[in-house]
Design an enzyme around this catalytic site. Structure first.
Site, PDB file in Angstrom:
ATOM      1  N   CYS A  34     -65.387  10.548  23.640  1.00 38.89           N
ATOM      2  CA  CYS A  34     -65.333   9.130  23.285  1.00 38.89           C
ATOM      3  C   CYS A  34     -66.673   8.647  22.744  1.00 38.89           C
ATOM      4  CB  CYS A  34     -64.928   8.294  24.495  1.00 38.89           C
ATOM      5  SG  CYS A  34     -66.065   8.432  25.874  1.00 38.89           S
ATOM      6  N   ASP A  36     -69.266   7.833  24.514  1.00 35.37           N
ATOM      7  CA  ASP A  36     -69.942   6.907  25.425  1.00 35.37           C
ATOM      8  C   ASP A  36     -71.108   7.585  26.131  1.00 35.37           C
ATOM      9  OD1 ASP A  36     -68.119   5.117  24.619  1.00 35.37           O
ATOM     10  OD2 ASP A  36     -66.931   5.112  26.449  1.00 35.37           O
ATOM     11  N   CYS A  59     -67.300   2.092  27.179  1.00 29.63           N
ATOM     12  CA  CYS A  59     -66.123   1.261  27.401  1.00 29.63           C
ATOM     13  C   CYS A  59     -66.285   0.397  28.650  1.00 29.63           C
ATOM     14  CB  CYS A  59     -64.895   2.156  27.544  1.00 29.63           C
ATOM     15  SG  CYS A  59     -64.853   3.025  29.112  1.00 29.63           S
ATOM     16  N   CYS A 103     -63.860   7.996  32.833  1.00 30.88           N
ATOM     17  CA  CYS A 103     -65.020   7.123  32.642  1.00 30.88           C
ATOM     18  C   CYS A 103     -65.851   7.070  33.921  1.00 30.88           C
ATOM     19  CB  CYS A 103     -64.584   5.724  32.245  1.00 30.88           C
ATOM     20  SG  CYS A 103     -63.311   5.714  30.965  1.00 30.88           S
TER      21      CYS A 103
HETATM   22 FE1  FES Z   1     -65.605   6.758  27.170  1.00 30.08          FE
HETATM   23 FE2  FES Z   1     -64.588   5.249  29.046  1.00 30.08          FE
HETATM   24  S1  FES Z   1     -63.723   5.729  27.145  1.00 30.08           S
HETATM   25  S2  FES Z   1     -66.346   6.468  29.160  1.00 30.08           S
END
Ligand code: FES
Length: 149
Positions: A34, A36, A59, A103
């Site tokens: 993702c 992140d 997110c 996450c």
């Molecule tokens: Fe990447 Fe939540 S979608 S940590």
């Protein structure tokens, strides 16, 4: 997808956002799928986590779990803090939707990475956190996307 009130609260009003200039340990992890990224700063004094801060580019669930994880480790000893796994953080938030559980894994990994950084600076072995987790009967997760800080 439903978020609990606690998740929404920690997402809208995250606790402990920021940096610790003279941190005892800093850990940064990312999830390549993702994109992140989460960074956790710890101030540790005589084995006790006196302060914790975070910066998360990610997110809502990643922000809520970093907020909750930093809240939970403050005032804890390292031995207590390693018991704060992603499941413990997710539970404290009143649960996370199944598709957002990954996450919360970032929070556990960032914490582990910050503690590892701390131990390294203390001249302790790099796998000290894993040793402590194993000794405490906590499952050690495989890191496949930890970025070295
Ligand atoms: Fe990447 Fe939540 S979608 S940590």
């Amino acid at each position: 997808m439903e978020y609990s009130e606690k998740v929404m609260d920690h997402f809208m009003n995250p606790r402990n956002v920021g940096e610790i200039e003279d941190a005892s340990g800093v850990g940064e992890v990312g999830n390549p799928s993702c994109g992140d990224v989460m960074r956790i700063y710890l101030k540790i004094n005589e084995g006790v986590i006196e302060d914790a801060k975070f910066k998360t580019f990610g997110c809502g669930a990643a922000i809520a779990t970093s907020s909750m994880a930093t809240e939970m480790v403050k005032g804890k000893t390292i031995e207590e803090a390693i018991k704060i796994t992603n499941n413990v953080v997710a539970e404290a938030l009143g649960g996370l939707p199944a598709v957002k559980m990954h996450c919360s894994v970032l929070a556990e990994e960032a914490l582990e990475s910050a503690l590892t950084d701390y131990f390294k600076k203390q001249g302790e072995p790099e796998d000290k956190v894993r040793e402590l987790k194993t000794a405490a009967g906590i499952p050690v997760r495989e890191h496949n996307h930890e970025s070295d800080h």
